[in-house]
Write an enzyme that holds these catalytic residues in place. Sequence first.
Site, PDB file in Angstrom:
ATOM      1  N   LYS A  19       0.840  -1.215   0.000  1.00 50.37           N
ATOM      2  CA  LYS A  19       0.000   0.000   0.000  1.00 50.37           C
ATOM      3  C   LYS A  19       0.872   1.260   0.000  1.00 50.37           C
ATOM      4  O   LYS A  19       0.646   2.183  -0.786  1.00 50.37           O
ATOM      5  CB  LYS A  19      -0.928   0.014   1.242  1.00 50.37           C
ATOM      6  CG  LYS A  19      -1.884  -1.167   1.310  1.00 50.37           C
ATOM      7  CD  LYS A  19      -2.807  -1.103   2.520  1.00 50.37           C
ATOM      8  CE  LYS A  19      -2.118  -1.271   3.862  1.00 50.37           C
ATOM      9  NZ  LYS A  19      -1.459  -2.566   4.080  1.00 50.37           N
ATOM     10  N   ARG A  94     -10.290   0.333   8.021  1.00 52.18           N
ATOM     11  CA  ARG A  94      -9.829  -1.023   8.301  1.00 52.18           C
ATOM     12  C   ARG A  94     -10.935  -1.908   8.836  1.00 52.18           C
ATOM     13  O   ARG A  94     -10.737  -3.102   9.023  1.00 52.18           O
ATOM     14  CB  ARG A  94      -8.727  -0.965   9.350  1.00 52.18           C
ATOM     15  CG  ARG A  94      -7.342  -0.975   8.764  1.00 52.18           C
ATOM     16  CD  ARG A  94      -6.374  -0.825   9.917  1.00 52.18           C
ATOM     17  NE  ARG A  94      -5.157  -1.524   9.701  1.00 52.18           N
ATOM     18  CZ  ARG A  94      -4.076  -0.972   9.164  1.00 52.18           C
ATOM     19  NH1 ARG A  94      -4.103   0.263   8.740  1.00 52.18           N
ATOM     20  NH2 ARG A  94      -2.980  -1.666   9.052  1.00 52.18           N
ATOM     21  N   ARG A 166      10.785  -1.139  11.450  1.00 55.35           N
ATOM     22  CA  ARG A 166       9.607  -0.895  12.288  1.00 55.35           C
ATOM     23  C   ARG A 166       9.494  -1.943  13.390  1.00 55.35           C
ATOM     24  O   ARG A 166       9.750  -3.126  13.150  1.00 55.35           O
ATOM     25  CB  ARG A 166       8.340  -0.936  11.409  1.00 55.35           C
ATOM     26  CG  ARG A 166       7.962   0.419  10.897  1.00 55.35           C
ATOM     27  CD  ARG A 166       6.858   0.406   9.878  1.00 55.35           C
ATOM     28  NE  ARG A 166       5.670  -0.363  10.244  1.00 55.35           N
ATOM     29  CZ  ARG A 166       4.569  -0.404   9.496  1.00 55.35           C
ATOM     30  NH1 ARG A 166       4.522   0.270   8.361  1.00 55.35           N
ATOM     31  NH2 ARG A 166       3.533  -1.118   9.862  1.00 55.35           N
ATOM     32  N   ARG A 177      -0.901  -9.145  12.898  1.00 57.43           N
ATOM     33  CA  ARG A 177      -1.476  -8.116  12.025  1.00 57.43           C
ATOM     34  C   ARG A 177      -2.262  -8.763  10.873  1.00 57.43           C
ATOM     35  O   ARG A 177      -3.315  -8.265  10.471  1.00 57.43           O
ATOM     36  CB  ARG A 177      -0.363  -7.217  11.479  1.00 57.43           C
ATOM     37  CG  ARG A 177       0.160  -6.218  12.520  1.00 57.43           C
ATOM     38  CD  ARG A 177       1.546  -5.698  12.199  1.00 57.43           C
ATOM     39  NE  ARG A 177       1.643  -5.018  10.930  1.00 57.43           N
ATOM     40  CZ  ARG A 177       2.773  -4.825  10.259  1.00 57.43           C
ATOM     41  NH1 ARG A 177       3.922  -5.272  10.765  1.00 57.43           N
ATOM     42  NH2 ARG A 177       2.779  -4.189   9.119  1.00 57.43           N
TER      43      ARG A 177
HETATM   44  P1  AP5 Z   1       4.800  -1.479   1.953  1.00 59.56           P
HETATM   45  O1  AP5 Z   1       4.459  -0.718   0.716  1.00 59.56           O
HETATM   46  O2  AP5 Z   1       5.405  -0.760   3.093  1.00 59.56           O
HETATM   47  O3  AP5 Z   1       3.514  -2.331   2.412  1.00 59.56           O
HETATM   48  P2  AP5 Z   1       2.206  -1.868   3.162  1.00 59.56           P
HETATM   49  O4  AP5 Z   1       1.052  -2.601   2.543  1.00 59.56           O
HETATM   50  O5  AP5 Z   1       2.112  -0.378   3.192  1.00 59.56           O
HETATM   51  O6  AP5 Z   1       2.514  -2.482   4.579  1.00 59.56           O
HETATM   52  P3  AP5 Z   1       2.308  -1.927   6.043  1.00 59.56           P
HETATM   53  O7  AP5 Z   1       3.047  -2.865   6.933  1.00 59.56           O
HETATM   54  O8  AP5 Z   1       2.679  -0.479   6.142  1.00 59.56           O
HETATM   55  O9  AP5 Z   1       0.784  -2.068   6.238  1.00 59.56           O
HETATM   56  P4  AP5 Z   1       0.023  -2.167   7.539  1.00 59.56           P
HETATM   57  O10 AP5 Z   1      -1.370  -1.994   7.054  1.00 59.56           O
HETATM   58  O11 AP5 Z   1       0.267  -3.375   8.351  1.00 59.56           O
HETATM   59  O12 AP5 Z   1       0.649  -0.980   8.420  1.00 59.56           O
HETATM   60  P5  AP5 Z   1       0.136   0.452   8.850  1.00 59.56           P
HETATM   61  O13 AP5 Z   1       1.319   1.322   8.982  1.00 59.56           O
HETATM   62  O14 AP5 Z   1      -1.021   0.908   8.016  1.00 59.56           O
HETATM   63  O15 AP5 Z   1       5.755  -2.683   1.505  1.00 59.56           O
HETATM   64  C1  AP5 Z   1       6.331  -3.552   2.469  1.00 59.56           C
HETATM   65  C2  AP5 Z   1       7.740  -3.946   2.001  1.00 59.56           C
HETATM   66  O16 AP5 Z   1       7.637  -4.698   0.781  1.00 59.56           O
HETATM   67  C3  AP5 Z   1       8.663  -2.745   1.681  1.00 59.56           C
HETATM   68  O17 AP5 Z   1       9.974  -3.102   2.035  1.00 59.56           O
HETATM   69  C4  AP5 Z   1       8.551  -2.583   0.156  1.00 59.56           C
HETATM   70  O18 AP5 Z   1       9.740  -2.040  -0.385  1.00 59.56           O
HETATM   71  C5  AP5 Z   1       8.341  -4.036  -0.274  1.00 59.56           C
HETATM   72  N1  AP5 Z   1       7.478  -4.145  -1.455  1.00 59.56           N
HETATM   73  C6  AP5 Z   1       6.298  -3.514  -1.676  1.00 59.56           C
HETATM   74  N2  AP5 Z   1       5.771  -3.885  -2.858  1.00 59.56           N
HETATM   75  C7  AP5 Z   1       6.658  -4.784  -3.391  1.00 59.56           C
HETATM   76  C8  AP5 Z   1       6.687  -5.535  -4.600  1.00 59.56           C
HETATM   77  N3  AP5 Z   1       5.676  -5.458  -5.484  1.00 59.56           N
HETATM   78  N4  AP5 Z   1       7.726  -6.381  -4.801  1.00 59.56           N
HETATM   79  C9  AP5 Z   1       8.720  -6.482  -3.885  1.00 59.56           C
HETATM   80  N5  AP5 Z   1       8.771  -5.785  -2.728  1.00 59.56           N
HETATM   81  C10 AP5 Z   1       7.737  -4.946  -2.498  1.00 59.56           C
HETATM   82  O19 AP5 Z   1      -0.486   0.158  10.311  1.00 59.56           O
HETATM   83  C11 AP5 Z   1       0.341  -0.168  11.392  1.00 59.56           C
HETATM   84  C12 AP5 Z   1      -0.505  -0.248  12.658  1.00 59.56           C
HETATM   85  O20 AP5 Z   1      -1.122   1.023  12.918  1.00 59.56           O
HETATM   86  C13 AP5 Z   1      -1.664  -1.233  12.648  1.00 59.56           C
HETATM   87  O21 AP5 Z   1      -1.230  -2.530  13.007  1.00 59.56           O
HETATM   88  C14 AP5 Z   1      -2.595  -0.615  13.720  1.00 59.56           C
HETATM   89  O22 AP5 Z   1      -2.138  -0.885  15.018  1.00 59.56           O
HETATM   90  C15 AP5 Z   1      -2.429   0.875  13.484  1.00 59.56           C
HETATM   91  N6  AP5 Z   1      -3.413   1.427  12.527  1.00 59.56           N
HETATM   92  C16 AP5 Z   1      -3.141   1.996  11.318  1.00 59.56           C
HETATM   93  N7  AP5 Z   1      -4.268   2.369  10.714  1.00 59.56           N
HETATM   94  C17 AP5 Z   1      -5.296   2.044  11.556  1.00 59.56           C
HETATM   95  C18 AP5 Z   1      -6.708   2.149  11.464  1.00 59.56           C
HETATM   96  N8  AP5 Z   1      -7.304   2.674  10.386  1.00 59.56           N
HETATM   97  N9  AP5 Z   1      -7.442   1.688  12.500  1.00 59.56           N
HETATM   98  C19 AP5 Z   1      -6.860   1.156  13.599  1.00 59.56           C
HETATM   99  N10 AP5 Z   1      -5.523   1.008  13.739  1.00 59.56           N
HETATM  100  C20 AP5 Z   1      -4.740   1.437  12.716  1.00 59.56           C
END
Ligand code: AP5
Length: 222
Positions: A19, A94, A166, A177
């Site tokens: 994402k 979410r 992270r 997660r």
């Molecule tokens: P990346 O693009 O960073 O993936 P992502 O989908 O953004 O992963 P996240 O871990 O950020 O998502 P998440 O939803 O768990 O975390 P968030 O911060 O929202 O890619 C990951 C890796 O893969 C990178 O190294 C990238 O380079 C690589 N990559 C990407 N695409 C690739 C490809 N095609 N090929 C090869 N490599 C690739 O949330 C964190 C926490 O915050 C949650 O657990 C929760 O506690 C809280 N939170 C956030 N939003 C809410 C909400 N709305 N409600 C309640 N709690 C929330």
Amino acid sequence: MTKGNNIKVILLGLPGSGKGTLADFLKKKYDLFHLATGNLLRAAIQNNTPLGKEAEGYMKKGELVPDNLIINLVKEEITKGGKDGGFILDGFPRNIIQAEKLDKMFEEVGQSVDMALEIIVPEEILIQRLTGRRTCAKCGALYNIHFSPPDVENVCNECQGELFVRNDDTVEVVDKRIDVYWKNISPVVEYYRTKNLLKEVNGGSSAGETAADVAKIIEELP
Ligand code: AP5
């Protein structure tokens, strides 16, 4: 100005589905406002704000932060982004409560969601993606030690900032997660499918291929 410049797009997908990587591409290509709830929460923790203090425990365990905290945060940011410009919502909504609330927030400013994009990835690649992720502490650029390493170990190519891991990218917390994602997301996907706003993209190929597929989807929107 292309039609992508005003789009309001929601990115749905498992942790590590790409994402943030896709949002980075879209915001540059279409000049969109990137609203990533995870990034905002991590900044709040870093700055030791009341929100950060409350959110930290949930995030460390891989659980969702309570809806009221997130909804207030998003409301504030939507106003900042300007009601007429395009948005990428990354990490929100979410669960179904957040999805319904988002519609109400947009309604209040005369806007609506144009597309909810579900990034589909095979679950078995996620651990490697997430444990290999490195993020720039200064500009937020994303790297991966397996797939897209920086030129110099632990140094950002773009701003020379230091890269960090992270604290929710451990195998144990990633498993949690993923579990939390599946427990909450089905009604959200159905919500957007019923409204005819749901699109899907393969996130299991290279980041460049996924980005090209999404650009095509956007250009073909009515
Ligand atoms: P990346 O693009 O960073 O993936 P992502 O989908 O953004 O992963 P996240 O871990 O950020 O998502 P998440 O939803 O768990 O975390 P968030 O911060 O929202 O890619 C990951 C890796 O893969 C990178 O190294 C990238 O380079 C690589 N990559 C990407 N695409 C690739 C490809 N095609 N090929 C090869 N490599 C690739 O949330 C964190 C926490 O915050 C949650 O657990 C929760 O506690 C809280 N939170 C956030 N939003 C809410 C909400 N709305 N409600 C309640 N709690 C929330």
